[in-house]
Design a protein around this motif. Structure first.
Motif, PDB file in Angstrom:
ATOM      1  N   ASN A  36      64.484  15.493  43.666  1.00  0.00           N
ATOM      2  CA  ASN A  36      65.025  14.615  44.705  1.00  0.00           C
ATOM      3  C   ASN A  36      64.928  13.128  44.397  1.00  0.00           C
ATOM      4  O   ASN A  36      65.090  12.297  45.291  1.00  0.00           O
ATOM      5  CB  ASN A  36      64.335  14.926  46.037  1.00  0.00           C
ATOM      6  CG  ASN A  36      64.662  16.323  46.520  1.00  0.00           C
ATOM      7  OD1 ASN A  36      65.835  16.695  46.578  1.00  0.00           O
ATOM      8  ND2 ASN A  36      63.646  17.101  46.831  1.00  0.00           N
ATOM      9  N   TYR A  37      64.653  12.791  43.134  1.00  0.00           N
ATOM     10  CA  TYR A  37      64.633  11.390  42.711  1.00  0.00           C
ATOM     11  C   TYR A  37      64.772  11.365  41.191  1.00  0.00           C
ATOM     12  O   TYR A  37      64.404  12.326  40.506  1.00  0.00           O
ATOM     13  CB  TYR A  37      63.338  10.681  43.136  1.00  0.00           C
ATOM     14  CG  TYR A  37      62.077  11.488  42.880  1.00  0.00           C
ATOM     15  CD1 TYR A  37      61.429  11.455  41.652  1.00  0.00           C
ATOM     16  CD2 TYR A  37      61.553  12.312  43.883  1.00  0.00           C
ATOM     17  CE1 TYR A  37      60.287  12.207  41.425  1.00  0.00           C
ATOM     18  CE2 TYR A  37      60.420  13.074  43.658  1.00  0.00           C
ATOM     19  CZ  TYR A  37      59.792  13.018  42.437  1.00  0.00           C
ATOM     20  OH  TYR A  37      58.670  13.784  42.215  1.00  0.00           O
ATOM     21  N   GLU A 129      58.573  12.216  46.320  1.00  0.00           N
ATOM     22  CA  GLU A 129      59.660  12.737  47.151  1.00  0.00           C
ATOM     23  C   GLU A 129      59.535  12.217  48.582  1.00  0.00           C
ATOM     24  O   GLU A 129      60.507  11.743  49.179  1.00  0.00           O
ATOM     25  CB  GLU A 129      59.633  14.269  47.165  1.00  0.00           C
ATOM     26  CG  GLU A 129      60.710  14.856  48.072  1.00  0.00           C
ATOM     27  CD  GLU A 129      60.508  16.344  48.342  1.00  0.00           C
ATOM     28  OE1 GLU A 129      61.520  17.064  48.413  1.00  0.00           O
ATOM     29  OE2 GLU A 129      59.356  16.774  48.487  1.00  0.00           O
ATOM     30  N   GLN A 132      60.482   8.664  48.943  1.00  0.00           N
ATOM     31  CA  GLN A 132      61.876   8.389  48.556  1.00  0.00           C
ATOM     32  C   GLN A 132      61.974   7.240  47.546  1.00  0.00           C
ATOM     33  O   GLN A 132      62.663   6.238  47.768  1.00  0.00           O
ATOM     34  CB  GLN A 132      62.725   8.073  49.803  1.00  0.00           C
ATOM     35  CG  GLN A 132      62.795   9.233  50.783  1.00  0.00           C
ATOM     36  CD  GLN A 132      63.672   8.918  51.992  1.00  0.00           C
ATOM     37  OE1 GLN A 132      63.464   7.937  52.698  1.00  0.00           O
ATOM     38  NE2 GLN A 132      64.666   9.757  52.222  1.00  0.00           N
ATOM     39  N   ASP A 134      62.988   5.077  44.257  1.00  0.00           N
ATOM     40  CA  ASP A 134      64.241   4.880  43.528  1.00  0.00           C
ATOM     41  C   ASP A 134      64.145   5.454  42.120  1.00  0.00           C
ATOM     42  O   ASP A 134      65.150   5.855  41.535  1.00  0.00           O
ATOM     43  CB  ASP A 134      64.570   3.388  43.442  1.00  0.00           C
ATOM     44  CG  ASP A 134      64.879   2.780  44.804  1.00  0.00           C
ATOM     45  OD1 ASP A 134      65.678   3.384  45.556  1.00  0.00           O
ATOM     46  OD2 ASP A 134      64.314   1.720  45.114  1.00  0.00           O
ATOM     47  N   GLN A 266      72.456   4.174  36.730  1.00  0.00           N
ATOM     48  CA  GLN A 266      72.474   4.095  38.195  1.00  0.00           C
ATOM     49  C   GLN A 266      73.491   3.073  38.726  1.00  0.00           C
ATOM     50  O   GLN A 266      73.603   2.906  39.936  1.00  0.00           O
ATOM     51  CB  GLN A 266      71.075   3.710  38.701  1.00  0.00           C
ATOM     52  CG  GLN A 266      69.966   4.662  38.297  1.00  0.00           C
ATOM     53  CD  GLN A 266      70.126   6.033  38.910  1.00  0.00           C
ATOM     54  OE1 GLN A 266      70.482   6.156  40.074  1.00  0.00           O
ATOM     55  NE2 GLN A 266      69.865   7.068  38.132  1.00  0.00           N
TER      56      GLN A 266
END
Length: 413
Positions: A36-37, A129, A132, A134, A266
Motif C-alpha cells: 500500500n505504499y 501503511e 500512509q 509517501d 512518481q
C-alpha cells in the motif's frame, strides 16, 4: 521494558535466517501492508544506513512523508522505525506489536515462531501503511536474497557496496555475497549499484538482465566529482555534504541517483535548492560523527568499513592520532586489529571493552595496549588533548552506541 519489548527480546537468536516462507505467510495474514505504499529497498556491506539517511533528508526537504526501517539502533529499538526521522512512539510500537503477536498465534499452527528481526520488520510494514507514507526506505538486515525484508517489492533496489561480511551466512567470496545482495532485484523494476568491484558488478548486471531490471551503475550512469553530481538526466553543481569521508560522497551519490529515479517514477519534481539543503544537513549517528575536542565516532564493524576509516585517517594532517577500538568476540577482531597496526603504524592504538557479554576484553588480546575503562580514557583525552590531536573511536556498532550515549550525557552535564 513493556510486554512487547520483553516478547521481542525473547526472540533474539531464534529461527535466524530460516527462509522466507514464514514471513510470506505472516504478511499474508496481515493483508499485505507492504503493498500500500512505494518502497526503496537498500542493501550493501556498508553504506546502507548513510544512503538511507541522505534519501530520507532529500524526501523530507521535498515535503514527502518518508518512513525508514534501519538497524541496528543507537539508543532505543524504536529508533529503527521512523517517519521523517521521528521514532515510532511507545504507544504505536506496543499496539502494532500486539497485532503481530495476535497474528503469530495463527501463524504458529503451520510455522515456527517469528524471529526478533521478523517481528520488527512486520511492525514497520504495518506502521508505514497506517501512517500512509509517501515512500518507505527499507534496509536489509543481512545479505538480501534470504533476508526477512525481501518479501517486499522495491520500486527501486539499491546495492551500496559489496565486501566480505557474514561469510558464515552469505558465502566466502565476493561473487557469492553479490548474488545475495542482488537477490533484492525485482522483475521489471529499477536498480542502482554503488562503486563495486568488477566481479560484484558483473553479478548485478547478470541478475538485472535475467529479471529485465533497468540497472544504473556508479561511474557509468552517474557520478560525483568536486561537488558536482552528473547523470544522463541532470548535472547539479555546488553540492556540499555534511557527512565527511570519500565513502560518504559515494553514499550520497548513490542516494541522490536513487532519489531522482524514484521522483521521476512518481512524476514528482525535484528542486535543486532543496537537494543542496538536504545533502548539507544530513546527519547519521555513529558514522564518522564528530564530537567536540577532536573526537570522531565511527562504527567500522568489518574490514571493508575499516578500510574506509583508514582512508579518512590518512587524509588528516594532525600530528598525533589516537584510536580506541572495541568489538565483539564473534567478529574477526584480530584481523581488524592486525589491519589497523599494518596500515596505521603512526597511530597509537588502544583496545577496550564495553558492557556486552560478547565484548572482547584483556584476555582476548596479545600485544595490543588494553584500556579497562573507555570512559576514563575518553575523559582523560578531553582534559588533556591539544588542537593537534584526534581520537577515533571505532569497532562494533554496539560499542559506538554505548560511547555515544556516554558523550551525549557528558554534553548535558
Amino acid at each position: 521494558m513493556n510486554e512487547i519489548e520483553t516478547w521481542l527480546e525473547s526472540r533474539i537468536g531464534l529461527n535466524f535466517r530460516s527462509g522466507l516462507e514464514r514471513m510470506r505467510q505472516a504478511i499474508s495474514l496481515l493483508d499485505h501492508p507492504e503493498e500500500n505504499y512505494p518502497i526503496i529497498h537498500v542493501t550493501g556491506t556498508n553504506g546502507k544506513g548513510s544512503s538511507i539517511a541522505f534519501m530520507s533528508q532529500l524526501f523530507a526537504e521535498h515535503k514527502k512523508k518518508v518512513g525508514t526501517f534501519t538497524s541496528p539502533h543507537m539508543v532505543s529499538v524504536h529508533d529503527r522505525i521512523c517517519i521523517n526521522q521521528k521514532p515510532i512512539s511507545d504507544e504505536d510500537f506496543t499496539r502494532l506489536g500486539r497485532q503481530v503477536q495476535e497474528m503469530e498465534r495463527q501463524l504458529r499452527q503451520t510455522h515456527d515462531p517469528l524471529s526478533y528481526f521478523e517481528i520488527l520488520t512486520l511492525i514497520a510494514l504495518l506502521y508505514f501503511e497506517e501512517e500512509q507514507v509517501d515512500v518507505a526506505l527499507i534496509e536489509v538486515g543481512i545479505g538480501g536474497l534470504l533476508d526477512a525484508t525481501n518479501v517486499v517489492i522495491g520500486d527501486v533496489a539499491v546495492v551500496t557496496s559489496v565486501g566480505l561480511e557474514h561469510q558464515e551466512t552469505l558465502g566466502n567470496s565476493i561473487v557469492a555475497i553479490a548474488e545475495q545482495k542482488a537477490g533484492i532485484f525485482k522483475e521489471k523494476k529499477v536498480a542502482v549499484i554503488g562503486p563495486l568491484t568488477e566481479e560484484a558488478r558483473r553479478v548485478c548486471e547478470l541478475c538485472a538482465k535475467k529479471l529485465d531490471v533497468v540497472l544504473y551503475e556508479y561511474g557509468r550512469d552517474f557520478s560525483f566529482s568536486k561537488g558536482q553530481f552528473f547523470s544522463s538526466d541532470v548535472n547539479i553543481p555546488h553540492l556540499k555534504l555534511s557527512l565527511v569521508g570519500t565513502y560518504q560522497e559515494e553514499n550520497a551519490t548513490v542516494a541522490l541517483q536513487s532519489f531522482l529515479l524514484f521522483m521521476k517514477q512518481q512524476n514528482w519534481q525535484p528542486q535543486v535548492k532543496w537537494i543542496r539543503k538536504a545533502l548539507q544537513e544530513t546527519h547519521w549517528a555513529g558514522r564518522l560523527e564528530y564530537f567536540e575536542r577532536g573526537i570522531y565516532l565511527d562504527g567500522a564493524h568489518n574490514l571493508p568499513a575499516l578500510s574506509r576509516l583508514v582512508e579518512f585517517i590518512l587524509q588528516q594532517e594532525r600530528q598525533e592520532i589516537f584510536l580506541l577500538f572495541g568489538a565483539l568476540k564473534r567478529k574477526n577482531y584480530q584481523g581488524m586489529l592486525s589491519y589497523l597496526q599494518q596500515e596505521l603504524p603512526h597511530v597509537q592504538l588502544f583496545v577496550t571493552t564495553f558492557e556486552d557479554d560478547g565484548a572482547i576484553d584483556k584476555q582476548n588480546l596479545t600485544t595490543e595496549t588494553y584500556v579497562s575503562s573507555y570512559r576514563e580514557f575518553i575523559e582523560q583525552f578531553i582534559k588533556s588533548a591539544n588542537d593537534n590531536q584526534l581520537l577515533f573511536v571505532t569497532g562494533s556498532l554496539y560499542f559506538i552506541a554505548e560511547v555515544r550515549a556516554f558523550l551525549l550525557e557528558k554534553e548535558i552535564d
